[in-house]
Design an enzyme around this catalytic site. Structure first.
Site, PDB file in Angstrom:
ATOM      1  N   SER A  46      -4.142  26.037   8.001  1.00 31.57           N
ATOM      2  CA  SER A  46      -5.191  26.248   8.996  1.00 31.57           C
ATOM      3  C   SER A  46      -4.802  27.309  10.022  1.00 31.57           C
ATOM      4  O   SER A  46      -5.654  27.779  10.777  1.00 31.57           O
ATOM      5  CB  SER A  46      -5.519  24.932   9.707  1.00 31.57           C
ATOM      6  OG  SER A  46      -6.091  23.994   8.814  1.00 31.57           O
ATOM      7  N   GLY A 223      -8.735  23.480   6.788  1.00 26.56           N
ATOM      8  CA  GLY A 223      -8.589  24.883   6.423  1.00 26.56           C
ATOM      9  C   GLY A 223      -8.807  25.794   7.614  1.00 26.56           C
ATOM     10  O   GLY A 223      -9.189  25.346   8.702  1.00 26.56           O
ATOM     11  N   CYS A 251     -11.548  17.993   9.274  1.00 29.02           N
ATOM     12  CA  CYS A 251     -11.390  19.288   9.948  1.00 29.02           C
ATOM     13  C   CYS A 251     -12.384  20.323   9.424  1.00 29.02           C
ATOM     14  O   CYS A 251     -13.580  20.184   9.639  1.00 29.02           O
ATOM     15  CB  CYS A 251      -9.943  19.750   9.839  1.00 29.02           C
ATOM     16  SG  CYS A 251      -9.501  21.004  11.063  1.00 29.02           S
ATOM     17  N   GLN A 255     -16.646  20.254   9.160  1.00 23.15           N
ATOM     18  CA  GLN A 255     -17.565  21.292   9.645  1.00 23.15           C
ATOM     19  C   GLN A 255     -18.449  21.823   8.519  1.00 23.15           C
ATOM     20  O   GLN A 255     -19.652  22.048   8.711  1.00 23.15           O
ATOM     21  CB  GLN A 255     -16.758  22.422  10.278  1.00 23.15           C
ATOM     22  CG  GLN A 255     -15.951  22.000  11.492  1.00 23.15           C
ATOM     23  CD  GLN A 255     -14.853  22.979  11.846  1.00 23.15           C
ATOM     24  OE1 GLN A 255     -14.677  24.008  11.196  1.00 23.15           O
ATOM     25  NE2 GLN A 255     -14.086  22.660  12.884  1.00 23.15           N
ATOM     26  N   TYR A 296     -13.080  25.475  16.118  1.00 26.10           N
ATOM     27  CA  TYR A 296     -14.536  25.361  16.028  1.00 26.10           C
ATOM     28  C   TYR A 296     -14.897  23.884  16.071  1.00 26.10           C
ATOM     29  O   TYR A 296     -14.075  23.013  15.754  1.00 26.10           O
ATOM     30  CB  TYR A 296     -15.054  25.993  14.731  1.00 26.10           C
ATOM     31  CG  TYR A 296     -14.901  27.497  14.706  1.00 26.10           C
ATOM     32  CD1 TYR A 296     -15.970  28.328  15.033  1.00 26.10           C
ATOM     33  CD2 TYR A 296     -13.686  28.082  14.369  1.00 26.10           C
ATOM     34  CE1 TYR A 296     -15.826  29.711  15.021  1.00 26.10           C
ATOM     35  CE2 TYR A 296     -13.526  29.459  14.364  1.00 26.10           C
ATOM     36  CZ  TYR A 296     -14.607  30.267  14.698  1.00 26.10           C
ATOM     37  OH  TYR A 296     -14.455  31.639  14.703  1.00 26.10           O
ATOM     38  N   HIS A 336      -6.930  15.135  12.309  1.00 23.92           N
ATOM     39  CA  HIS A 336      -6.125  15.024  11.087  1.00 23.92           C
ATOM     40  C   HIS A 336      -5.546  13.617  10.946  1.00 23.92           C
ATOM     41  O   HIS A 336      -4.492  13.316  11.520  1.00 23.92           O
ATOM     42  CB  HIS A 336      -4.983  16.043  11.106  1.00 23.92           C
ATOM     43  CG  HIS A 336      -5.413  17.433  10.831  1.00 23.92           C
ATOM     44  ND1 HIS A 336      -5.225  18.051   9.614  1.00 23.92           N
ATOM     45  CD2 HIS A 336      -6.046  18.339  11.611  1.00 23.92           C
ATOM     46  CE1 HIS A 336      -5.712  19.275   9.657  1.00 23.92           C
ATOM     47  NE2 HIS A 336      -6.224  19.480  10.862  1.00 23.92           N
ATOM     48  N   GLU A 338      -4.045  12.405   8.484  1.00 18.44           N
ATOM     49  CA  GLU A 338      -2.779  12.434   7.742  1.00 18.44           C
ATOM     50  C   GLU A 338      -1.611  12.846   8.619  1.00 18.44           C
ATOM     51  O   GLU A 338      -0.453  12.789   8.203  1.00 18.44           O
ATOM     52  CB  GLU A 338      -2.886  13.375   6.543  1.00 18.44           C
ATOM     53  CG  GLU A 338      -2.652  14.846   6.832  1.00 18.44           C
ATOM     54  CD  GLU A 338      -3.753  15.511   7.633  1.00 18.44           C
ATOM     55  OE1 GLU A 338      -3.523  16.608   8.183  1.00 18.44           O
ATOM     56  OE2 GLU A 338      -4.857  14.940   7.727  1.00 18.44           O
TER      57      GLU A 338
END
Length: 368
Positions: A46, A223, A251, A255, A296, A336, A338
């Site tokens: 990312s 990403g 994430c 979006q 974002y 996140h 994870e």
């Protein structure tokens, strides 16, 4: 260590010492508030197209190792720290961070006032910057180049080129298709240890390929970049949404699914990056500390209640952190779960995804 200079697009200049590569590097500068986990941060896809300012002053004190990578290589363009430890002290340490940066061609600078730098990025917003080791340079020449930089085409850069199958770590119970928009390895491991065989697909894989695979569920990964740039991917995500497969997105995936269902996204002033962001689960009525990395956000006013309801909000400023869709077995989060690095408070969301897939299999009599 020779001299290095960081130049921001607003004209601010920070002089320090060169670490890592000595190549000139222009990128989008962002800050991360994590105290640890710099290796996981550097290898998070990312961060493609971005330079990372670590707000914590001491970085590199436990070195690097071969176990903590979140992808096959680091994706950060540049690295900015107050103080870089000369050696790592940890029983798993396999080398120093400076050599790691040099080996992977990441341009860095240390010895700068990262607190002042972070304050600029907070108050004026994320902006482009350039790190150069040149003794002499012309601001009139470099500033237009810095302003012209754009983070573009990053999903295509970071995604894998062919599908890859990861076996369940214990007894296999379910089969999951995971769309790789820049996936972190621990996202895959969180599914594996819950009895999932995970097939990871390149970002541009047609939705029909996934549907023909007869999977129990689909996960959309994290990403880099502006989600609205991924027009072709959004069209495929919409087809996945229109299927009956359980969907879980994180994430960038969160979006993309929002855009595919008619919502909108916007760029934040400085984003959320770090392992200490409080998020409230509205249904549970409690807050969790989360790991985040995004610039974002889905705009709350664009979410159609007939399509989805907001399930999580950021405690600090109220932005959208999760959506629960009216379509059965479909939910997404901005943070996140994870972690890596960061707290594991929200791993319960993987359990929810597993429960959704098992429920659908039960409805079908155990058949895929």
């Amino acid at each position: 260590m020779g001299k290095a200079t960081l130049i921001l697009e607003n004209g601010a200049v920070f002089v320090g010492r060169s670490i890592g590569s000595t190549a000139d590097r222009i990128c989008e500068m962002v800050f991360n508030t994590s105290m640890t986990g710099y290796q996981e941060i550097l290898t998070d896809p990312s961060y493609a197209g971005q330079g990372i300012v670590m707000s914590y002053p001491l970085i590199g004190n436990y070195g690097v190792n071969s176990e903590d990578n979140e992808s096959g290589r680091p994706w950060a363009e540049a690295f900015v720290v107050r103080h870089l430890s000369e050696r790592g002290s940890n029983f798993r340490c396999e080398g120093g961070l400076n050599e790691y940066l040099r080996r992977h061609d990441i341009t860095g600078i240390e010895g700068v006032d990262t607190r002042a730098l972070t304050r600029i990025l907070r108050s004026q917003g994320t902006m482009n910057g350039m790190i150069t080791c040149a003794e002499h340079f012309s601001m009139e020449e470099v500033l237009p180049r810095i302003h012209a930089y754009r983070v573009e085409g990053t999903v295509e850069r970071v995604t894998r080129k062919a599908p890859q199958v990861y076996p369940a770590l214990e007894e296999q119970k379910l089969r999951v298709a995971l769309m790789d928009y820049g996936v972190k390895e621990n996202m895959i491991r969180c599914l594996q240890k819950r009895g999932c065989q995970v097939t990871v697909y390149p970002a541009l894989t047609p939705a029909q390929t996934i549907l023909d695979g007869h999977f129990d569920g689909v996960m959309l990964s994290n990403g880099p970049g502006d989600p609205a740039d991924n027009v072709g991917i959004i069209a495929q995500v919409k087809k996945l949404y229109e299927s009956e497969l359980p969907l879980f997105a994180v994430c960038l995936g969160h979006q993309l699914l929002a855009l595919a269902t008619g919502a909108e996204t916007r760029k934040m002033r400085f984003g959320h990056r770090g392992g200490n962001h409080p998020v409230k689960d509205l249904a549970a009525g409690r807050a969790f500390i989360t790991s985040q990395n995004h610039g974002y956000v889905v705009t709350a006013e664009s979410v159609d209640p007939a399509v989805a309801e907001i399930s999580h909000v950021n405690v600090n400023e109220g932005s959208v952190e999760g959506l629960r869709y009216q379509r059965p077995h479909c939910f997404t989060v901005q943070f996140h779960p994870e972690a890596s690095p960061g707290p594991k408070d929200t791993e319960y969301l993987f359990d929810r995804f597993i429960a959704d897939m098992e429920a659908v299999r039960g409805e079908k009599g155990g058949k895929r």
